[in-house]
Enzyme design. Structure first.
Site, PDB file in Angstrom:
ATOM      1  N   ARG A  32       0.879  -1.180   0.000  1.00 17.44           N
ATOM      2  CA  ARG A  32       0.000   0.000   0.000  1.00 17.44           C
ATOM      3  C   ARG A  32       0.905   1.215   0.000  1.00 17.44           C
ATOM      4  NH1 ARG A  32      -5.412   1.234   3.477  1.00 17.44           N
ATOM      5  NH2 ARG A  32      -6.110  -0.276   1.935  1.00 17.44           N
ATOM      6  N   HIS A  53      -7.207   0.456  -6.507  1.00 14.50           N
ATOM      7  CA  HIS A  53      -7.402  -0.382  -5.317  1.00 14.50           C
ATOM      8  C   HIS A  53      -7.980  -1.726  -5.789  1.00 14.50           C
ATOM      9  CE1 HIS A  53      -7.788  -1.575  -1.314  1.00 14.50           C
ATOM     10  NE2 HIS A  53      -8.704  -0.759  -0.854  1.00 14.50           N
ATOM     11  N   GLN A  83      -9.829  -4.394  -3.521  1.00 19.98           N
ATOM     12  CA  GLN A  83     -11.155  -3.955  -3.081  1.00 19.98           C
ATOM     13  C   GLN A  83     -12.247  -4.374  -4.072  1.00 19.98           C
ATOM     14  OE1 GLN A  83     -12.065  -2.051  -0.187  1.00 19.98           O
ATOM     15  NE2 GLN A  83     -14.085  -2.631  -0.915  1.00 19.98           N
ATOM     16  N   ASP A  99     -17.418   6.625  -2.141  1.00 16.11           N
ATOM     17  CA  ASP A  99     -16.175   6.528  -1.362  1.00 16.11           C
ATOM     18  C   ASP A  99     -15.945   7.910  -0.739  1.00 16.11           C
ATOM     19  OD1 ASP A  99     -13.701   5.768  -0.316  1.00 16.11           O
ATOM     20  OD2 ASP A  99     -12.635   5.899  -2.232  1.00 16.11           O
ATOM     21  N   CYS A 159     -16.391   1.203   0.092  1.00 11.29           N
ATOM     22  CA  CYS A 159     -15.204   0.412   0.457  1.00 11.29           C
ATOM     23  C   CYS A 159     -14.873   0.563   1.937  1.00 11.29           C
ATOM     24  CB  CYS A 159     -14.027   0.812  -0.417  1.00 11.29           C
ATOM     25  SG  CYS A 159     -13.632   2.562  -0.317  1.00 11.29           S
ATOM     26  N   ARG A 180     -13.629  -9.124   1.963  1.00 13.23           N
ATOM     27  CA  ARG A 180     -12.209  -8.847   1.703  1.00 13.23           C
ATOM     28  C   ARG A 180     -11.369 -10.089   1.994  1.00 13.23           C
ATOM     29  NH1 ARG A 180     -10.335  -3.616   1.462  1.00 13.23           N
ATOM     30  NH2 ARG A 180      -8.496  -4.734   0.706  1.00 13.23           N
TER      31      ARG A 180
HETATM   32  N1   CP Z   1     -11.354  -0.442   2.156  1.00 13.20           N
HETATM   33  C1   CP Z   1     -10.098  -0.470   2.634  1.00 13.20           C
HETATM   34  O1   CP Z   1      -9.121  -0.731   1.928  1.00 13.20           O
HETATM   35  O2   CP Z   1     -10.012  -0.193   3.952  1.00 13.20           O
HETATM   36  P1   CP Z   1      -8.682  -0.001   4.792  1.00 13.20           P
HETATM   37  O3   CP Z   1      -8.089   1.320   4.402  1.00 13.20           O
HETATM   38  O4   CP Z   1      -9.151  -0.026   6.222  1.00 13.20           O
HETATM   39  O5   CP Z   1      -7.742  -1.126   4.486  1.00 13.20           O
HETATM   40  N1  NVA Z   2     -10.095   6.437  -1.781  1.00 16.30           N
HETATM   41  C1  NVA Z   2      -9.750   6.035  -0.433  1.00 16.30           C
HETATM   42  C2  NVA Z   2      -9.966   4.572  -0.253  1.00 16.30           C
HETATM   43  C3  NVA Z   2      -9.741   4.058   1.143  1.00 16.30           C
HETATM   44  C4  NVA Z   2      -9.884   2.568   1.251  1.00 16.30           C
HETATM   45  C5  NVA Z   2      -8.311   6.427  -0.136  1.00 16.30           C
HETATM   46  O1  NVA Z   2      -7.458   6.237  -0.998  1.00 16.30           O
HETATM   47  O2  NVA Z   2      -8.045   6.912   0.958  1.00 16.30           O
END
Ligand code: CP
Ligand code: NVA
Length: 301
Positions: A98, A125, A128, A220, A260, A288
């Site tokens: 990440r 993502h 997801q 989101d 998400c 997930r």
């Molecule tokens: N939806 C998602 O990826 O959540 P987190 O940021 O908690 O991992």
């Molecule tokens: N768009 C959001 C998704 C979080 C899971 C972000 O990148 O923070």
């Protein structure tokens, strides 16, 4: 040949197979690796769902996951991504990353001899979207021919949804303010995929146009991780893009609501929608685990 999943596009030939496998792995918990596999998880940003679900997924598959924060490894203080990738490839079976930067995820994958999974970056993502579509499949028993409405910021999740919808043949209508559309290269790729599946892709300004007769309503956050300095400006800009009962009146009567998560209640969605009968957000979060098991099983088999 190792297989990376850096984009939903990397699942263009088997996204539906991965979803089927994920459904199977949810029903049959006895499916496991014959020998232990180890996942290294690099998280430059916070995570609740992705971290926990990856750890649980690996445990259920007879594997193990190691959490790595750049604060605790040399990636954060000067060791190059390519050296880190080469070392991790000698020590582990698979990596999730990440990152704030899609380029860094690509660089890590390019220099790794083991699979790399994108666990969210500024562009996509993909993990997801497997859980999202698995949830839609469980609720609606199909993906092809449905309509998904995405209302809000055209961000990493939107990019991945757009590719996913175009792979499975789901119509997608995105309502967002000007200059907050999905990335241009993603739109081109999605249009190309849609030549095969025939799904409709629409990007509009009015949320009521996007949500009209939608089977799946998705939103989101308005402020993604890394955009915190734009919070005040964004909350003003997106205020007409809230999912509330006035807006969902335009959706199909059996629509499902997805997010998400984490959600900012009272901003992109009201309590009555996220806690309402149409909401599937907690099934989506639970999935997930199984969707990640599906992806990991597929790339390591
Ligand atoms: N939806 C998602 O990826 O959540 P987190 O940021 O908690 O991992
Ligand atoms: N768009 C959001 C998704 C979080 C899971 C972000 O990148 O923070």
């Amino acid at each position: 040949m190792k297989r990376d999943i850096l984009s939903v596009y990397d699942m263009k030939d088997d996204l539906e197979d991965i979803i089927d496998l994920s459904v199977k792995l949810k029903k049959d918990r006895s499916i496991k690796f014959s020998e232990k596999k180890i996942l290294g998880m690099i998280f430059e940003k916070p995570s609740t769902r992705t971290r926990i679900s990856l750890e649980v997924a690996m445990k259920q598959l007879n594997g193990h996951a190691i959490y790595l924060s750049p604060k605790d490894m040399h990636l954060g203080d000067g060791e190059t991504i390519s050296d880190t990738a080469k070392v991790m490839s000698r020590l582990l079976d698979i990596i999730s990353y990440r990152s704030y930067s899609h380029d860094n995820v690509v660089e890590l994958a390019k220099n790794s001899s083991i699979p790399v999974l994108n666990a969210l970056d500024n562009k996509e993502h993909p993990m997801q979207i497997v859980a999202d579509f698995m949830t839609v499949y469980e609720k609606k028993h199909r993906l092809n021919g449905l309509k998904l409405a995405y209302i809000g910021d055209g961000n990493n999740v939107t990019n991945s949804l757009l590719l996913g919808a175009s792979i499975v043949g789901m119509d997608i209508s995105i309502a967002c303010p000007e200059n907050h559309e999905p990335d241009r290269d993603i739109i081109y790729k999605a249009r190309d995929l849609s030549l095969k599946t025939g799904n409709k892709i629409e990007i509009v300004r009015d949320p009521r146009t996007a949500i009209d007769s939608a089977d799946v309503v998705y939103t989101d956050v308005w402020v993604s991780m890394g955009e915190e300095s734009e919070r005040a400006e964004r909350e003003k800009l997106f205020k007409d893009y809230q999912i509330n009962s006035e807006l969902t009146d335009y959706a199909d009567k059996d629509y499902i609501f997805l997010h998400c998560l984490p959600a900012h209640r009272g901003l992109e969605v009201t309590d009555e929608i996220i806690d309402g009968i149409h909401s599937a957000v907690f099934d989506e979060a639970e999935n997930r685990i199984y969707s990640e098991k599906g992806v990991i099983y597929k790339v390591l088999s």
